[in-house]
Each structure stands twice: as C-alpha cells, then as structure tokens.
Design a protein around this motif. Structure first.
Motif, PDB file in Angstrom:
ATOM      1  N   THR A  34      42.205 -14.367   1.086  1.00  0.00           N
ATOM      2  CA  THR A  34      42.462 -14.166   2.483  1.00  0.00           C
ATOM      3  C   THR A  34      42.131 -12.754   1.880  1.00  0.00           C
ATOM      4  N   PRO A  35      42.879 -12.003   1.347  1.00  0.00           N
ATOM      5  CA  PRO A  35      42.544 -10.551   1.150  1.00  0.00           C
ATOM      6  C   PRO A  35      41.177  -9.877   0.958  1.00  0.00           C
ATOM      7  N   HIS A  36      40.379 -10.204   0.487  1.00  0.00           N
ATOM      8  CA  HIS A  36      39.003 -10.612   0.551  1.00  0.00           C
ATOM      9  C   HIS A  36      38.479 -10.832   1.477  1.00  0.00           C
ATOM     10  N   LYS A  37      38.795 -11.525   2.079  1.00  0.00           N
ATOM     11  CA  LYS A  37      37.844 -12.133   3.823  1.00  0.00           C
ATOM     12  C   LYS A  37      38.333 -10.839   4.509  1.00  0.00           C
ATOM     13  N   ASP A  38      39.151 -10.237   4.768  1.00  0.00           N
ATOM     14  CA  ASP A  38      40.269  -9.734   5.079  1.00  0.00           C
ATOM     15  C   ASP A  38      39.711  -8.058   5.077  1.00  0.00           C
ATOM     16  N   GLU A  39      39.362  -7.900   4.632  1.00  0.00           N
ATOM     17  CA  GLU A  39      38.235  -6.373   3.082  1.00  0.00           C
ATOM     18  C   GLU A  39      36.986  -6.572   4.216  1.00  0.00           C
ATOM     19  N   LEU A  41      35.928  -8.187   6.798  1.00  0.00           N
ATOM     20  CA  LEU A  41      35.453  -8.598   8.053  1.00  0.00           C
ATOM     21  C   LEU A  41      36.442  -6.756   8.867  1.00  0.00           C
ATOM     22  N   VAL A  42      36.887  -5.532   8.530  1.00  0.00           N
ATOM     23  CA  VAL A  42      37.193  -5.033   8.578  1.00  0.00           C
ATOM     24  C   VAL A  42      35.777  -3.604   8.469  1.00  0.00           C
ATOM     25  N   ALA A  43      35.522  -4.314   6.639  1.00  0.00           N
ATOM     26  CA  ALA A  43      33.669  -3.013   6.341  1.00  0.00           C
ATOM     27  C   ALA A  43      32.777  -3.124   7.572  1.00  0.00           C
ATOM     28  N   LEU A  93      36.284  -8.413  15.062  1.00  0.00           N
ATOM     29  CA  LEU A  93      36.296  -8.423  13.820  1.00  0.00           C
ATOM     30  C   LEU A  93      37.068  -8.393  13.053  1.00  0.00           C
ATOM     31  N   ARG A  94      37.802  -7.116  13.725  1.00  0.00           N
ATOM     32  CA  ARG A  94      39.111  -6.614  13.358  1.00  0.00           C
ATOM     33  C   ARG A  94      40.331  -7.325  13.670  1.00  0.00           C
ATOM     34  N   GLN A  95      39.756  -7.984  15.253  1.00  0.00           N
ATOM     35  CA  GLN A  95      40.832  -9.210  15.757  1.00  0.00           C
ATOM     36  C   GLN A  95      40.863 -10.598  14.767  1.00  0.00           C
ATOM     37  N   VAL A  96      39.709 -10.675  14.036  1.00  0.00           N
ATOM     38  CA  VAL A  96      39.823 -11.724  13.433  1.00  0.00           C
ATOM     39  C   VAL A  96      40.441 -11.823  12.311  1.00  0.00           C
ATOM     40  N   ALA A  97      40.419 -10.531  10.921  1.00  0.00           N
ATOM     41  CA  ALA A  97      41.601 -10.001  10.172  1.00  0.00           C
ATOM     42  C   ALA A  97      42.524  -9.588  10.162  1.00  0.00           C
ATOM     43  N   GLY A  98      43.350 -10.028  11.705  1.00  0.00           N
ATOM     44  CA  GLY A  98      44.257  -9.457  11.469  1.00  0.00           C
ATOM     45  C   GLY A  98      44.987 -11.368  11.719  1.00  0.00           C
ATOM     46  N   LEU A  99      44.329 -12.232  12.070  1.00  0.00           N
ATOM     47  CA  LEU A  99      44.327 -13.930  12.036  1.00  0.00           C
ATOM     48  C   LEU A  99      45.321 -14.702  11.296  1.00  0.00           C
ATOM     49  N   LYS A 100      46.219 -15.624  11.369  1.00  0.00           N
ATOM     50  CA  LYS A 100      46.511 -16.621  10.214  1.00  0.00           C
ATOM     51  C   LYS A 100      44.933 -16.934   9.886  1.00  0.00           C
ATOM     52  N   ASP A 101      45.328 -16.920   8.092  1.00  0.00           N
ATOM     53  CA  ASP A 101      44.040 -18.052   7.026  1.00  0.00           C
ATOM     54  C   ASP A 101      44.627 -19.601   7.429  1.00  0.00           C
ATOM     55  N   PRO A 102      43.597 -19.815   8.365  1.00  0.00           N
ATOM     56  CA  PRO A 102      44.050 -21.611   7.752  1.00  0.00           C
ATOM     57  C   PRO A 102      43.794 -22.297   6.424  1.00  0.00           C
ATOM     58  N   VAL A 103      42.243 -21.558   5.791  1.00  0.00           N
ATOM     59  CA  VAL A 103      42.915 -22.422   4.457  1.00  0.00           C
ATOM     60  C   VAL A 103      44.025 -22.633   3.319  1.00  0.00           C
ATOM     61  N   GLY A 104      44.134 -24.251   3.705  1.00  0.00           N
ATOM     62  CA  GLY A 104      45.028 -24.047   2.196  1.00  0.00           C
ATOM     63  C   GLY A 104      46.441 -24.844   2.860  1.00  0.00           C
ATOM     64  N   GLU A 105      46.752 -24.332   4.563  1.00  0.00           N
ATOM     65  CA  GLU A 105      47.895 -24.846   5.477  1.00  0.00           C
ATOM     66  C   GLU A 105      47.753 -26.682   5.211  1.00  0.00           C
TER      67      GLU A 105
END
Length: 428
Positions: A34-39, A41-43, A93-105
């Motif tokens: 998740t942190p790599h995805k969010d990085e 998205l923000v970039a 994109l920044r908003q999506v970065a702040g959302l909960k990652d559903p993968v693995g839930e």
C-alpha cells in the motif's frame, strides 16, 4: 475469415501486445504494498500539476479538432480541461491515496468444522480494460482506482481525446518509472478505428474485465460484443419528482441544481415529474424557473399552455427516455407518488431518481418502490457521485445488479478468494 488489411493487422497486434504486457505485470501490481501505491499516486498528482501546460496544450488541439468536426457543446464540455479541472484531476489521485486499500481485506471467515481456519479475502481483478468517450479525466481516474485496487489499467479512450489522453498517460508512465515500476501498469490503446474496441473486449485470457463508460450506444456495443466479463455502467435518464407536499422553493432549487449544475454528466436530472395535486400557479412556477435558468422544457404543449406556460417543446415518446446531456428537460404531470413511480418504472435507465416531499409516507413509498441504483429523498440527483459517497474518484456508476451497483469505487474493483489453512486434514 476475412483477411485484415496491414493497417488493421497492426492495430490488432498493438492491442494484443499491450494486453500481454499488462498480463505480465499484473502479478507485480497485485502484491504491491500500500505505501508504494500511495507514493506513486501522490507523485503522479504532483507531475500532473507540474506538467499542466503540456496537458492543456494537448487538450487545446483536441478541442480545436472537435469544433472543426462539429462536435456538440455537451461533448466539448466533457472533453475540455482547464487549470481548475487539471488541479481537480490531481486532487482526485491524492484523495484515492488517502483511501483504505481493499486488497487483502478479510470479508468473512472463521474456524471450519474440520478444524481449518477459513477466510475470504479481497484480491485484484487483474487486467482492467476501460472503454470511454471524450472525458480525459477518466484516463487518470481509471489509473488511480486501478492502481490502488491492484489492477493494471488498459485504456481505450476516444479518438476525440487522443492528444489529451496520450499526454496524460505519458505523465502517468513517467511517474511510474520514477517510482521503479514498469510503464506497462497503465497503457493507452490505439483509437483510429472502432475495431480496436472489439480487439480489447474479446481478448479473453489476457483481459480480466472490461468497463464501458459513455453513451448508451457505446455501452450496448461493448456489452453485446464482449467475450471478456464486463462491469456495466449506465446512462442517466434521472428523474426528479415534486410532490404536492413539498416545500416548493426548496424543490425548485433541488431540481435546478440537478439539471443545470453540469448538464453533461450522467447524474444530471433529465425528467421532472410534477404532482397533479399542485396548484396551477405552482406548476407554472416550476416551468418558468426552469426556463428562466435557460432550460428548454419538453412536455405536453396543450396541458402546459392551459396553465399559461409558453415556449414548450412538444414531447414525443422518445423524450421520456432521453438522456439529453444538454439544457433540455422533459416535464410530465403525474398523479401523485404512484404516478411518478409508474412513470419511472416505464422510462428510467435505473441510475438515480429524486423526490421532494414533506410527507413521510410519500417518501417511504418512493424509496421502497423505485428500483434504481440511487434514490435521493429531498436531495438533488447530482449527489450520485463516488466522491460525494466518500469513495474518492469513481470508475463509473453501475446500473446493473450483479457484483456492483451505484458508484464503483475501490472495493467494486476487486474480487475475492478463499484461503483455508489446515494441519493435514483430509475430507472423509
């Protein structure tokens, strides 16, 4: 089998080559932390803002070509970008970065009867094909939601937005590469002919799901021609009913907001339904409020003229099912909430229906008997939007009933798998 021309063969080869590349990188994206995805998205958001000049210049070329070809104003509005819209795209994109990652839930689970632990977990769909028209913001929305849900985005935009989409995808791929990820996590397919859509939607084994977003014609063509599973987004013939018990000023404000806030979107109100129990003056006020806002009213000329209304466009049968996407609205006088429900059942596309009323029974009847993806009680139809639902940017509004319905956000872009863990159990 008809032999393909060299140009057509090259187009088909490009689609399939990109689909294979997407399939290759899908396992990497499915397990990306998740942190790599969010990085990323923000970039990507930062790069979109930093390169806004390039994006707007590309968009200007598309708009010029659209005007030269006679594209109507509603489509031009969908196509157009501005500095504010570019900032909005980056903000999504920044908003999506702040959302909960559903993968693995873990959706559900527990201890099985044989002493095994069982859990159902969310997993990405895989390679997500997207077929859409005109709106270049969908290019970025699809990338952002696909990435956060662990999917690879394979995008087939329209020819009218070619330059805008190419520039946006180049920015996204550059951002991915800077984050040490393959450029193939997002790819743009050729759009010279409609045949490339068919290549995408029949690439079974390479593409895991296709989502069409656009006109009824496009959606129907994809649904009817696909051999790949589809998630259907729908057109928006959205209704707003004003009951005799409504507070009229508030009802008119909601109606105008749904119709005029932005006419080119699928949650715009396209049909106004007015209770016959309202006074003639009240019905006339509703008609005049629409006309004063620049809306052309389509309706029964004889009925509305008898109330004093002028400049009414005579409505035919097609008007009641029309998604205008313009400053036009159909207006019908119906017999109370039951009449409104019956009209909606007959003509609705199943997207969004709204009601203005103060009677609790009327509101409950409307909520219980209107079968659409969204029902607005004393609220504008404009609220059917993933961001308004707290989902961030949506991939589209689903009007089907299987898997996903309404705004499709991150959880709707996943499937599930069962993981069972034992200690050597065998089934008796």
């Amino acid at each position: 089998m008809t032999e393909l021309t060299p140009q057509r063969q090259a187009e088909r080869d490009e689609v399939l080559a990109k689909a294979r590349a997407a399939k290759r990188v899908a396992p990497l994206l499915a397990t990306l932390p998740t942190p790599h995805k969010d990085e990323l998205l923000v970039a990507a958001a930062d790069q979109i803002e930093a390169r806004a000049g390039e994006i707007l210049a590309a968009n200007a070329r598309d708009l010029e070509a659209g005007r030269e070809s006679g594209m109507d104003e509603a489509l031009l509005d969908r196509l157009a970008l501005s500095e504010d819209r570019v900032r909005g795209i980056a903000g999504g994109l920044r908003q999506v970065a702040g959302l909960k990652d559903p993968v693995g839930e873990i959706v559900r689970g527990g201890m099985g009867p044989q002493g095994m632990t069982m859990k159902q977990v969310r997993v990405p769909l895989g390679v997500m094909g997207m077929v859409y028209e005109a709106r270049p913001n969908v290019t970025v929305d699809a990338f952002g939601l696909a990435l956060k849900s662990g999917n690879v985005a394979l995008l087939r935009g329209s020819k009218s937005a070619r330059n805008s989409n190419e520039q946006l995808v180049a920015v996204l791929q550059d951002a991915a590469e800077a984050q040490r990820l393959p450029r193939e996590i997002v790819q743009l397919l050729p759009c010279d002919t409609h045949d490339s859509v068919q290549d995408l939607i029949t690439a079974r084994g390479l593409v895991d799901v296709v989502i069409p977003r656009g006109s009824a014609r496009l959606i129907n063509a994809v649904i009817s021609g696909a051999t790949v599973p589809t998630l259907e987004t729908g057109t928006g013939n959205c209704h707003f009913y004003i009951d005799a018990t409504a507070e009229l000023d508030s009802a008119i404000e909601m109606l105008l907001n749904g119709k005029t806030r932005r006419v080119s979107v699928c949650n715009a109100t396209e049909t106004a339904l007015v209770d016959s129990a309202l006074s003639d003056d009240s019905i006339l006020r509703i008609v005049q409020a629409l006309q004063d806002a620049g809306v052309r009213v389509h309706g029964n000329v004889d009925k509305l003229s008898a109330l004093g209304a002028q400049d009414i466009v005579d409505a035919g049968e097609a008007d009641w099912a029309e998604e205008y996407l313009s400053m036009d609205i159909a207006l019908a006088i119906v017999d109370g909430v039951d009449g409104a429900i019956e009209h909606i059942r007959t003509y609705s596309s199943g997207h969004t229906e709204g009601i203005a009323a103060r009677d609790a029974y009327v509101l409950q009847q409307f909520a219980n008997h209107v079968d659409s993806a969204a029902v607005m009680l004393n609220a504008s139809t404009a609220f059917t939007d993933g961001e308004q639902y707290g989902m961030g940017a949506e991939i589209g509004i689903s009007t089907q009933k299987l898997h996903a319905r309404g705004p499709m956000g991150l959880p709707e872009l996943t499937s599930t798998k069962w993981i069972l863990e034992g200690t050597g159990q065998v089934r008796p």
